[in-house]
Design an enzyme around this catalytic site. Sequence first.
Site, short mmCIF file in Angstrom:
data_model
loop_
_atom_site.label_atom_id
_atom_site.label_comp_id
_atom_site.label_asym_id
_atom_site.label_seq_id
_atom_site.Cartn_x
_atom_site.Cartn_y
_atom_site.Cartn_z
N ALA A 66 0.85 -1.20 0.00
CA ALA A 66 0.00 0.00 0.00
C ALA A 66 0.88 1.24 0.00
O ALA A 66 0.46 2.31 -0.42
CB ALA A 66 -0.93 0.00 1.20
N SER A 67 2.11 1.08 0.48
CA SER A 67 3.09 2.17 0.51
C SER A 67 2.51 3.43 1.12
O SER A 67 2.18 3.45 2.29
CB SER A 67 3.64 2.40 -0.90
OG SER A 67 4.71 3.31 -0.86
N HIS A 68 2.36 4.47 0.33
CA HIS A 68 1.86 5.75 0.85
C HIS A 68 0.35 5.87 0.75
O HIS A 68 -0.22 6.89 1.08
CB HIS A 68 2.52 6.92 0.10
CG HIS A 68 4.01 6.89 0.21
ND1 HIS A 68 4.67 7.01 1.40
CD2 HIS A 68 4.96 6.72 -0.73
CE1 HIS A 68 5.97 6.93 1.20
NE2 HIS A 68 6.18 6.76 -0.09
#
Length: 128
Positions: A66-68
């Site tokens: 999902a990272s950011h």
Amino acid sequence: DKNIYKRGIAIGYDSRHNSHRYANRTAVTFLHKNIPVFLFPSFVPTPILAYAVKKLGCSAGVMVTASHNPKDDNGYKVYWGNGAQIISPIDKGIATAILKNRAPWGISLDLLNTKHPLLSDPSHVIQH
């Protein structure tokens, strides 16, 4: 990279919602095209995937994360053979390929339940 059929692709995922599921689907897609897959058996930090791409000499890597984004919105980070995230024009080539392949292929996740000769665990590269 025309050498992808020899060099393969590394695939990792984080601990977020459904990341493992998306990584498995990614692996099956590449196996279906006879591309060697180095699939981590459990979640790994994003830098480990980039390191594995370089260490294993892969053509590319995919990190499901999902990272950011919000935790429920998974996505891909795509790495080139140099271990860095892709840039233009590689990103445009991938986008074009996606648009040309929007119809489902009808492949099965069963490829992961067998001892597929092109599927391997890359964990050993981070243990040294």
